[in-house]
Write an enzyme that holds these catalytic residues in place. Structure first.
Site, PDB file in Angstrom:
ATOM      1  N   HIS A   1       0.542  -1.401  -0.006  1.00 13.01           N
ATOM      2  CA  HIS A   1       0.197   0.016   0.004  1.00 13.01           C
ATOM      3  C   HIS A   1       0.474   1.105  -0.567  1.00 13.01           C
ATOM      4  O   HIS A   1       2.042   1.600   0.251  1.00 13.01           O
ATOM      5  CB  HIS A   1      -1.062  -0.092   1.440  1.00 13.01           C
ATOM      6  CG  HIS A   1      -0.264  -0.040   2.568  1.00 13.01           C
ATOM      7  ND1 HIS A   1      -1.015   0.421   3.669  1.00 13.01           N
ATOM      8  CD2 HIS A   1       0.965  -0.314   2.862  1.00 13.01           C
ATOM      9  CE1 HIS A   1      -0.279   0.416   4.651  1.00 13.01           C
ATOM     10  NE2 HIS A   1       0.740   0.361   4.290  1.00 13.01           N
ATOM     11  N   GLU A   2       0.138   2.532  -0.287  1.00 12.79           N
ATOM     12  CA  GLU A   2       0.867   3.493  -0.854  1.00 12.79           C
ATOM     13  C   GLU A   2       2.285   3.627  -1.241  1.00 12.79           C
ATOM     14  O   GLU A   2       2.925   4.075  -1.675  1.00 12.79           O
ATOM     15  CB  GLU A   2       1.273   4.395   0.861  1.00 12.79           C
ATOM     16  CG  GLU A   2       0.259   4.080   2.250  1.00 12.79           C
ATOM     17  CD  GLU A   2      -0.239   5.908   1.692  1.00 12.79           C
ATOM     18  OE1 GLU A   2       0.383   6.869   1.301  1.00 12.79           O
ATOM     19  OE2 GLU A   2      -1.560   6.096   2.374  1.00 12.79           O
ATOM     20  N   GLY A   3       1.996   3.046  -2.319  1.00 21.20           N
ATOM     21  CA  GLY A   3       2.496   3.012  -3.561  1.00 21.20           C
ATOM     22  C   GLY A   3       3.847   1.716  -3.146  1.00 21.20           C
ATOM     23  O   GLY A   3       4.135   1.314  -2.708  1.00 21.20           O
TER      24      GLY A   3
END
Lengths: 599, 599
Positions: A440-442
């Site tokens: 997540h978050e890239g």
């Protein structure tokens, strides 16, 4: 207190001996603070984490939120934890005192947060997302928007979410389809679907403020046509008092490997054409706003990954000290069984965890000091340099901690053996919870492209130059000590490799274009991660080497451990960048050249 | 057929092109067999795996066996799968035809088993353990014992278990406390507790035959006083007809990270002083018998780890071909989204999985051919050489596949991104299931000590010499081809490193004793694993390079893929042994010197 969340001696070491965070109190913004107020905040965090978060970590894992009549039901302990967190003021920890905040430096705030992640990352996710949404509003919302929504995000009556991902586009945000249709009153009607929205629905707070990216009708395609909107679950009056339902519906809950206590939702906006959204800042600048907030969010991911590694390390250390099994090889099968910590291979697994966990925390806290410097350093130059270095390090903070945090948790399972594989011990859950962080978050693949394709060359390579300069300073500093000096040689060797590799890649990028270079971006990300963490370990070793000369017995053992972990990292983990460098500078095309039909 | 279990083209390649398994039919024991009968067995295995095992893989994970009134209840699908497996004759696949077996080579039997592991490793564990118990009885039981217990283990009316581990001793088998008290009738009364006994209780079969290690009263302490016993759940008449309950009670079920469909039990033997056990072979030779069987069991663990890696690879490959997301870096954000397999970093993750999964399978099948050679090669010399090499490779087969099988599954999760983290896709379960493999049947740390502390020097280093000789032969062979020749250079370089490292370690072991050398045994295990798998990849590349010259289009793509995966392994994974070698030959003492109170 739960002494398996974090080693408080190490936290003191990192904050006050390594990073000299106390100096921040000389700045105007933190002038009301002192080491005492920092410590009080940290202690409160540790206590609430131990009392309100840790006890239901397993229960939350075993009792996922349930989707019933369009609502996501969480266990009562999650709500109690939220209230305790909010009442202690942690939702507003770094906000202005006049807004009811503690006005703490981000470094201290992240260290506080760390306790909650170690105790129960799933319950801690709700406040984490709320803090992020609040930051976004604080930075880019209008005065009216802030007045309407912020007080409730800061005192816990409302929670926040970040609603970016869509089912068909995943990481490719430029392909989003969620539409924003302008209305005569200046608001917008939002229509679209989002997926993997953590905390997108829950029964904890009175309202939920979704920070949603969408495309205003007629806006350009791709990332340049993305705008940011406030989309509440319930519309509200100017004071934020929740009223009418805003046509945001829970389409379903996702069931995950870990992080199970956090709802992961599929949300539908405007199924009935009546979902109101309020533009934040200017049209088509939504992604810029988001990225501005990302630095902080990605440090947050890093802290989460680091602290899961950390608590796993402490749990496996505790087990290894207590569990008798087998004998040293020199005992040839006779005598009593010994605690498994006496087996060198168990020590290897503990030492690697220590190097990863404490190294990851040092990386996150260091990045946090850069954040604080970028906002509060006295000179504009210092603020600028800090920002440049922070931009460079952000993808590393996010990905290295996630990658090696998972490895640390994997080793914790292995130290516990059969016990570690059962759910009677928490280490397997730590792994499952941590496994989200490389995604997540890239994803880490995206972080790699960000580092090599964007951050390395940004502002003429200023961030990279700043890094090398600081590394050189640390090497010189280490050379002045007895015990860290030998390790400085290892880092100096790595420095030469990193500098040469980066230079050759930048040249190749110019000559051959980005494709053959970026194809191995992940290798470069790992090389840089190992290098930066190796640097921070040398710095820790240097502080320890100096302090050892006037340390009492307990402290001496602590500093010896720092030196040994530094030696482990610099001798066992860092030299592997030589191999990385060869692949990179040779523009190895093994992966790039693999045709689809050859699989 | 479920085409995500294994690539049948690759299985054919490995069995018939790489390992020439068809030649086994020239041996008397397999004279009734042909490639057709082998293929028929494989096809049946694939079909039953797809139809009876795969469909309830997730259901079994979500519905763990329940402990109710002293009994472990499994889901009905597990029983149906067991019956289908038994009725197809796979419990007796390698047993004599006259005993109702198929008399298949172990290599084919393991390849058949592989399908079941890929489909549902938890349901496949019951037959795997039963086969192992049957092998032990067949090798060491008396004629009467075989007549009494074996027929039912071969036709599926009974299941078998291996009951070794005790709560206080874990891997340290010499510390076991389970007692065997001799009786006038020649039987024993068994008293003790065992833990982590897979399949120790279930409601699938009429009876369970536990193969239990225990110490006869008065026997020597440590590993030299361990004897092996048959301890049935129900005592039986001479034909094995189950009668009275044998005082073996289920004290509890363990709840695991994965492998959830397999009961993991705590068993009490003789709570009421009435648990009958029957000595197998001679007293105090129990561990020798167990280790004899271990070669086969550890290959089995290897096949399980390999096949979980394999099916995870195929699932992520399938996803990557179908999932559109993002664009190539050269497209600069315009055009349609492309399937993610077009992104080089996704290809890296797929290629690494291919290298691990197919490499692991090749390693296991190669070890299986050694097992077949050790039992059926025409000359005693050949049988001896095969046994020596197999002894050396066994810890590698068990540990490398487990370690890199988990890494492969981790990469599969990463390829799927957010989807991979949800339980709607099976890859996270593959990881959780596979995570047992580095732990059971001897942890990887124990395998490392076995390799460096025992197998390297065994019989004057005969196994190691046999390995180097075969590697040299493969290098010479590869040099004769166009496309594998460049890769031979990489392996030759590694060969020199391995030979030098081993030589220096053996010298150091003599001079400085085992402690400083064995402290880094795990590093040596990984070095040897990379080397052996690199060798098998060069062999695959050599076969592919030759075959490419007369291949049709589809086959050409397949062979190209083999060459590229070999290149990946030899260029990306193998060179890291240089770093391992430096740590080893320098007798790096970082882990050994880490004091307990420094943590």
């Amino acid at each position: 207190m739960n002494d398996l969340l974090i080693n408080p001696r190490d936290l003191r070491f990192q904050l006050y001996e390594l990073l000299n965070v106390e100096l921040l109190t000389q700045r105007e913004r933190f002038a009301e603070h002192s080491r005492d107020t920092f410590d009080a905040a940290l202690e409160t965090a540790g206590q609430i984490a131990a009392e309100q978060f840790a006890p239901h970590n397993r229960k939350g894992d075993e009792n996922e939120p349930v989707f019933r009549d369009g609502v996501a039901e969480t266990i009562p302990e999650t709500k109690a934890a939220w209230r305790a967190f909010a009442e202690a003021g942690f939702l507003a920890a770094h906000h202005d005192a006049e807004a009811g905040g503690m006005q703490l430096p981000t470094t201290i705030q992240q260290a506080c947060q760390g306790h909650f992640y170690a105790a129960n990352v799933a319950s801690a996710a709700y406040p984490m997302l709320t803090i992020a949404a609040g930051n976004l509003l604080k930075a880019h919302g209008s005065a009216e928007q802030q007045a309407q929504w912020l007080p409730r995000l800061l005192d816990g009556r409302s929670a926040g979410t970040m609603a970016l991902t869509e089912p068909h586009a995943g990481s490719s945000l430029g392909d989003l389809r969620t539409k924003a249709i302008p209305q005569a009153d200046g608001s917008y009607r939002i229509v679209g679907n989002k997926i993997y929205i953590s905390g997108g629905e829950q029964d904890i707070t009175d309202n939920i403020v979704h920070m949603v990216i969408a495309r205003i009708e007629g806006a350009p395609a791709g990332v340049k046509g993305i705008s940011l909107f406030i989309v509440p679950k319930y519309r509200s009056d100017a004071n934020g008092e929740p009223g009418e339902h805003n046509d945001v519906t829970l389409a379903g809950l996702l069931h995950k490997m870990g992080y199970r206590g956090t709802t992961s939702t599929v949300l539908s906006f405007g199924d009935n054409g009546d979902c109101h959204g309020y533009l934040v800042g200017e049209p088509n600048k939504g992604l810029t706003y988001m990225f501005h907030m990302m630095n902080e969010a990605r440090i947050g991911v890093g802290v989460g990954a680091a602290m899961l590694a950390y608590t796993g390390y402490l749990h496996s250390l505790d087990f290894a000290r207590q569990r008798p099994q087998g004998r040293p090889v020199t005992a040839k099968g006779s005598g009593s069984q010994v605690p498994i910590i006496q087996h060198p291979d168990v020590r290897r697994m503990l030492l690697a965890q220590k190097a990863y966990a404490e190294g990851a925390l040092a990386l996150c806290l260091y990045a946090s000091t850069l954040f604080d410097d970028s906002t509060t350093a006295p000179s504009a130059d210092d603020r600028g340099h800090a920002q440049e270095l922070l931009d460079l390090l952000t993808p590393i903070v996010k990905s290295w901690t996630a990658e090696y945090g998972c490895k640390a948790n994997d080793l914790a399972i292995q130290v516990l053996g059969g016990s570690g594989y059962t759910r009677d011990y928490p280490v397997e859950q730590f792994y499952r919870d941590n496994r989200l962080n490389p995604i997540h978050e890239g994803t880490n693949g995206i972080q790699a492209l960000d580092l090599l394709g964007r951050k390395m060359a940004q502002n003429n390579g200023a961030g990279f130059k700043a890094l090398l300069e600081r590394v050189r300073g640390s090497i010189a500093d280490a050379r002045e000590t007895d015990l860290a000096a030998p390790l400085a040689v290892d880092l100096e060797h790595a420095l030469a490799t990193v500098e040469r590799t980066a230079g050759e890649l930048m040249t190749a990028m110019g000559k051959q274009g980005p494709e053959p270079v970026l194809a191995n971006a992940w290798v470069y990300l790992d090389l840089m991660g190992r290098f930066v963490v190796g640097w921070l370990w040398l710095r820790q070793a240097t502080v320890a080497a100096r302090a050892l000369h006037h340390a009492d017995t307990a402290d001496a053992a602590f500093y010896r451990g720092k030196l040994q972990a530094a030696q482990y990292y610099l001798r066992w983990e860092l030299p592997q960048i030589e191999h990385h460098s060869r692949l990179l500078t040779g523009l190895d095309d093994t992966c790039l050249a693999m045709a689809e039909d050859w699989f």
